[in-house]
Scaffold this motif. Sequence first.
Motif, PDB file in Angstrom:
ATOM      1  N   ALA A   2       0.839  -1.199   0.000  1.00 14.01           N
ATOM      2  CA  ALA A   2       0.000   0.000   0.000  1.00 14.01           C
ATOM      3  C   ALA A   2       0.872   1.245   0.000  1.00 14.01           C
ATOM      4  N   ILE A   3       0.379   2.263  -0.660  1.00 11.23           N
ATOM      5  CA  ILE A   3       1.071   3.555  -0.640  1.00 11.23           C
ATOM      6  C   ILE A   3       0.595   4.300   0.596  1.00 11.23           C
ATOM      7  N   ARG A   4       1.550   4.734   1.409  1.00  4.94           N
ATOM      8  CA  ARG A   4       1.246   5.442   2.651  1.00  4.94           C
ATOM      9  C   ARG A   4       1.465   6.942   2.459  1.00  4.94           C
ATOM     10  N   ASP A   5       0.870   7.730   3.347  1.00  6.13           N
ATOM     11  CA  ASP A   5       1.095   9.173   3.346  1.00  6.13           C
ATOM     12  C   ASP A   5       2.467   9.484   3.929  1.00  6.13           C
ATOM     13  N   ILE A   6       3.176  10.387   3.280  1.00  5.98           N
ATOM     14  CA  ILE A   6       4.475  10.840   3.778  1.00  5.98           C
ATOM     15  C   ILE A   6       4.239  12.115   4.578  1.00  5.98           C
ATOM     16  N   ASP A  34       5.526  -1.714   1.822  1.00  6.77           N
ATOM     17  CA  ASP A  34       4.720  -0.484   1.733  1.00  6.77           C
ATOM     18  C   ASP A  34       5.623   0.738   1.580  1.00  6.77           C
ATOM     19  N   MET A  35       6.706   0.772   2.346  1.00  6.32           N
ATOM     20  CA  MET A  35       7.639   1.895   2.273  1.00  6.32           C
ATOM     21  C   MET A  35       8.227   2.017   0.871  1.00  6.32           C
ATOM     22  N   LEU A  36       8.619   0.885   0.300  1.00  6.24           N
ATOM     23  CA  LEU A  36       9.218   0.910  -1.031  1.00  6.24           C
ATOM     24  C   LEU A  36       8.219   1.408  -2.070  1.00  6.24           C
ATOM     25  N   PRO A  43       8.118  10.536  -6.420  1.00  3.60           N
ATOM     26  CA  PRO A  43       9.131   9.491  -6.370  1.00  3.60           C
ATOM     27  C   PRO A  43      10.366   9.958  -5.596  1.00  3.60           C
ATOM     28  N   GLY A  44      11.038   8.995  -4.971  1.00  6.42           N
ATOM     29  CA  GLY A  44      12.259   9.290  -4.237  1.00  6.42           C
ATOM     30  C   GLY A  44      13.246   8.149  -4.357  1.00  6.42           C
TER      31      GLY A  44
END
Length: 177
Positions: A2-6, A34-36, A43-44
């Motif tokens: 899952a994509i999490r909020d940064i 999830d972090m990846l 993108p980072g």
Amino acid sequence: MAIRDIITVPNPLLKQISKPVDKVDDALRALMDDMLETMYDAPGIGLAAIQIGEPVRVIVMDLQEKPEGADEDAEGIKNPRYFVNPEIIWKSDDTLPYEEGCLSVPEIYDEVQRPAHVKIRYLNYQGEQVEEDAHGLYAVCIQHEMDHLEGVLFIDHLSKLKRDRAVTKVKKLTRVA
């Protein structure tokens, strides 16, 4: 996955010191996955768990390289890396200036001096202990991400004036979004 909020500055969680991880298990691997995914989406090239609100000593990183001769928009070759409880066990006296940015301090970039070469120890995705040398961008990125584990942002390496301006700019950006 899952994509999490940064989270972004000035969120006080970013100043929190992250806790060591007891063991690498399926739950931790799910967090790293999830972090990846979150990092790729941003993108980072690196992300510490605290940046998604998880105060544990975990980092993911991918210093993708584009295939030789590829155009600027080409997708890089993925090379995900996972670091659990990372520590620097040696650092060089020579430094490397590098213009850094951060997903938690969006659209802000500035030069930071860091040791050009470090030796690190960490647990990998499988929970195995690894020791390795890091040079150049790899050394810069791992030190940047490890700073997050101590509640330090790259802007903390700048003058107070530059740091305050960066925080003000990010506050304005996040209000608009």
